[in-house]
Design a protein around this motif. Structure first.
Motif, short mmCIF file in Angstrom:
data_model
loop_
_atom_site.label_atom_id
_atom_site.label_comp_id
_atom_site.label_asym_id
_atom_site.label_seq_id
_atom_site.Cartn_x
_atom_site.Cartn_y
_atom_site.Cartn_z
N MET A 1 0.81 -1.39 0.05
CA MET A 1 0.05 0.06 0.07
C MET A 1 0.92 1.34 0.01
N PHE A 2 2.09 1.25 0.80
CA PHE A 2 2.64 2.41 1.13
C PHE A 2 3.88 2.40 -0.12
N ASP A 3 4.28 1.36 -0.77
CA ASP A 3 5.24 1.35 -1.77
C ASP A 3 5.09 2.34 -2.77
N ASP A 4 4.00 2.83 -3.25
CA ASP A 4 3.62 3.54 -4.48
C ASP A 4 3.59 5.07 -3.92
N MET A 5 3.73 5.15 -2.61
CA MET A 5 3.87 6.65 -1.95
C MET A 5 5.11 7.51 -2.20
N ASP A 6 4.93 8.75 -2.88
CA ASP A 6 6.20 9.59 -2.88
C ASP A 6 6.51 10.08 -1.32
N GLU A 7 7.58 10.13 -1.27
CA GLU A 7 8.30 10.56 0.21
C GLU A 7 8.25 12.38 -0.19
N LEU A 8 7.83 13.21 0.78
CA LEU A 8 7.79 14.76 0.72
C LEU A 8 9.15 15.03 1.02
N ALA A 9 10.02 16.13 0.23
CA ALA A 9 11.15 16.44 0.72
C ALA A 9 11.41 17.18 2.02
N THR A 10 12.26 16.96 2.68
CA THR A 10 12.53 17.51 3.90
C THR A 10 12.56 18.97 3.95
N ASP A 11 12.84 19.77 2.77
CA ASP A 11 12.86 21.04 2.91
C ASP A 11 11.74 21.68 2.25
N TYR A 12 10.55 21.00 2.02
CA TYR A 12 9.43 21.16 1.28
C TYR A 12 8.83 22.67 1.60
N ASP A 13 9.11 22.97 2.85
CA ASP A 13 8.67 24.55 3.67
C ASP A 13 9.53 25.53 2.90
N ASP A 14 10.78 25.35 2.76
CA ASP A 14 11.64 26.19 2.09
C ASP A 14 11.52 26.36 0.45
N LEU A 15 11.06 25.04 -0.08
CA LEU A 15 10.87 25.11 -1.84
C LEU A 15 9.61 25.72 -1.85
N VAL A 16 8.49 25.60 -1.15
CA VAL A 16 7.19 26.27 -1.31
C VAL A 16 7.49 27.93 -1.27
N ARG A 17 8.29 28.55 -0.23
CA ARG A 17 8.26 29.75 0.36
C ARG A 17 9.19 30.37 -0.99
N ASN A 18 10.41 29.84 -1.41
CA ASN A 18 11.31 30.50 -2.20
C ASN A 18 10.55 30.57 -3.50
N ALA A 19 9.81 29.59 -4.06
CA ALA A 19 8.89 29.71 -5.37
C ALA A 19 7.97 30.57 -5.40
N ARG A 20 7.14 30.81 -4.17
CA ARG A 20 6.05 31.64 -4.06
C ARG A 20 6.75 33.12 -4.11
N GLU A 21 7.80 33.39 -3.45
CA GLU A 21 8.71 34.78 -3.39
C GLU A 21 9.10 35.02 -4.74
N GLY A 22 9.58 33.94 -5.52
CA GLY A 22 10.16 33.88 -6.65
C GLY A 22 9.21 34.49 -7.75
N LYS A 23 7.77 34.31 -7.60
CA LYS A 23 6.60 34.85 -8.21
C LYS A 23 6.12 36.02 -7.94
N GLY A 24 6.69 36.37 -6.83
CA GLY A 24 6.36 37.68 -6.44
C GLY A 24 4.75 37.79 -5.53
N LEU A 25 4.51 36.75 -5.09
CA LEU A 25 3.34 36.29 -4.35
C LEU A 25 3.37 36.54 -2.93
N SER A 26 2.35 37.03 -2.28
CA SER A 26 2.27 36.95 -1.01
C SER A 26 1.63 35.50 -0.49
N GLN A 27 1.59 35.07 0.69
CA GLN A 27 0.90 33.96 1.05
C GLN A 27 -0.50 34.11 0.70
N SER A 28 -1.27 35.28 0.89
CA SER A 28 -2.62 35.16 0.87
C SER A 28 -2.94 35.18 -0.87
N ASP A 29 -1.86 35.88 -1.60
CA ASP A 29 -1.93 35.66 -3.22
C ASP A 29 -2.05 34.30 -3.75
N LEU A 30 -1.17 33.53 -3.01
CA LEU A 30 -0.98 32.09 -3.56
C LEU A 30 -2.14 31.29 -3.09
#
Length: 98
Positions: A1-30
């Motif tokens: 059952m769990f073999d097909d699940m992808d593991e989330l990157a440990t730095d997912y929070d930084d990836l999301v923040r950096n990508a959002r800021e790179g697009k010039g969006l606020s958290q509310s905009d996103l």
């Protein structure tokens, strides 16, 4: 059952923040773009909560990022152990923390 699940990157929070800021969006905009609550975006970027599969897909598509951990495939390249006979012992699998 769990073999097909992808593991989330440990730095997912930084990836999301950096990508959002790179697009010039606020958290509310996103949040508005994804039709989600701004509080959820804040919690994800702080690392307080993991995104659901649905939210992860929305984030990846909109921000053009990949939140899956690298090397998390079913054929682990880091695995080294076992004997040539194909049988494994507990010592082949477990690493001690002294």
């Amino acid at each position: 059952m769990f073999d097909d699940m992808d593991e989330l990157a440990t730095d997912y929070d930084d990836l999301v923040r950096n990508a959002r800021e790179g697009k010039g969006l606020s958290q509310s905009d996103l949040a508005n773009e994804l039709n989600e609550k701004a509080s959820l975006i804040r919690k994800i970027e702080r690392g307080d909560t993991l995104p659901s599969d649905q939210v992860q897909t929305k984030l990846e598509d909109f921000l053009e990022i990949n939140l899956n951990a690298q090397g998390g495939s079913s054929d682990d390249t880091e695995w080294s152990g076992g004997s040539s006979s194909g049988s494994y012992t507990l010592g082949d699998v477990v690493k001690r923390k002294d």
